[in-house]
Design a protein around this motif. Structure first.
Motif, PDB file in Angstrom:
ATOM      1  N   SER A  86      44.940  42.700  45.502  1.00  0.00           N
ATOM      2  CA  SER A  86      45.551  42.625  43.921  1.00  0.00           C
ATOM      3  C   SER A  86      43.750  43.775  42.826  1.00  0.00           C
ATOM      4  CB  SER A  86      46.062  41.880  42.864  1.00  0.00           C
ATOM      5  OG  SER A  86      47.570  41.497  44.000  1.00  0.00           O
ATOM      6  N   SER A  87      42.775  43.297  43.851  1.00  0.00           N
ATOM      7  CA  SER A  87      41.931  43.734  42.754  1.00  0.00           C
ATOM      8  C   SER A  87      40.668  43.247  43.378  1.00  0.00           C
ATOM      9  CB  SER A  87      41.570  42.489  41.531  1.00  0.00           C
ATOM     10  OG  SER A  87      40.361  42.683  40.527  1.00  0.00           O
ATOM     11  N   SER A  88      39.278  44.534  43.292  1.00  0.00           N
ATOM     12  CA  SER A  88      38.097  43.842  43.400  1.00  0.00           C
ATOM     13  C   SER A  88      37.020  43.819  42.288  1.00  0.00           C
ATOM     14  CB  SER A  88      37.835  45.740  44.024  1.00  0.00           C
ATOM     15  OG  SER A  88      37.727  46.429  43.820  1.00  0.00           O
ATOM     16  N   ASP A  89      37.619  43.244  40.928  1.00  0.00           N
ATOM     17  CA  ASP A  89      36.711  43.556  39.777  1.00  0.00           C
ATOM     18  C   ASP A  89      35.906  42.228  40.201  1.00  0.00           C
ATOM     19  OD1 ASP A  89      38.646  44.933  38.657  1.00  0.00           O
ATOM     20  OD2 ASP A  89      39.592  43.745  37.077  1.00  0.00           O
ATOM     21  N   TYR A  90      36.125  41.005  40.958  1.00  0.00           N
ATOM     22  CA  TYR A  90      35.370  39.763  41.055  1.00  0.00           C
ATOM     23  C   TYR A  90      34.326  39.977  42.266  1.00  0.00           C
ATOM     24  CZ  TYR A  90      36.997  39.290  35.934  1.00  0.00           C
ATOM     25  OH  TYR A  90      36.967  39.210  34.457  1.00  0.00           O
ATOM     26  N   PHE A 117      45.743  37.479  40.098  1.00  0.00           N
ATOM     27  CA  PHE A 117      45.633  38.636  40.352  1.00  0.00           C
ATOM     28  C   PHE A 117      44.600  38.855  40.971  1.00  0.00           C
ATOM     29  CE2 PHE A 117      49.905  38.858  38.483  1.00  0.00           C
ATOM     30  CZ  PHE A 117      50.637  39.614  39.478  1.00  0.00           C
ATOM     31  N   LYS A 118      43.517  39.039  39.262  1.00  0.00           N
ATOM     32  CA  LYS A 118      42.052  39.221  40.179  1.00  0.00           C
ATOM     33  C   LYS A 118      41.374  38.366  41.034  1.00  0.00           C
ATOM     34  CE  LYS A 118      41.681  41.611  36.618  1.00  0.00           C
ATOM     35  NZ  LYS A 118      41.299  42.949  35.822  1.00  0.00           N
TER      36      LYS A 118
END
Length: 131
Positions: A69-73, A63-64
């Protein structure tokens, strides 16, 4: 569908991924473009890790890394970037690399023996973070 044990799943994953030993990883870390991902849980990560590693627990890894799903990284969105993945012993990282490959990352490798092998090989790592 045939059921498998966790050990069989890891062995199956290892047949479809590339694994590298700790000394090869140490050499790879000379490349400033290499990404190193520690897939252990945050509490494990806090007990010491390879300097510069990004902690993304195995349970949320897909997901990361998936931009839908994510814009964390955002620095991990380049699917051509070389990537080393490790865990405690090399099992979770093998499963993680198999998943990472399914997401389209073709330059991800799993570190044989995990952080335990890294430490017993007297390679540098961060000391535990005490609260």
């Amino acid at each position: 569908m045939k059921t498998l044990t966790a050990k069989q799943m890891v062995e199956n994953a290892k047949q479809h991924i590339q694994e590298v030993d700790v000394y090869a990883v140490q050499k790879m870390l000379e490349d400033p473009n290499i990404i190193i991902i520690d897939v252990r849980e945050p509490i494990e990560f806090s007990t010491g890790h390879i300097a510069g590693a990004t902690n993304i627990p195995r349970g949320v890894l897909e997901f990361k890394l998936d931009p839908e799903s994510s814009s964390d990284y955002p620095h991990l969105q380049n699917k051509d970037i070389p990537m080393v993945v490790y865990c405690r012993s090399g099992a979770r990282s093998a499963l993680a690399v198999q998943s990472i490959q399914l997401l389209g990352y073709h330059r991800a490798v799993s570190m044989i023996g995990g952080i335990e092998k890294w430490k017993t090989s007297n390679l540098p790592y961060t000391e535990p973070q005490l609260n």
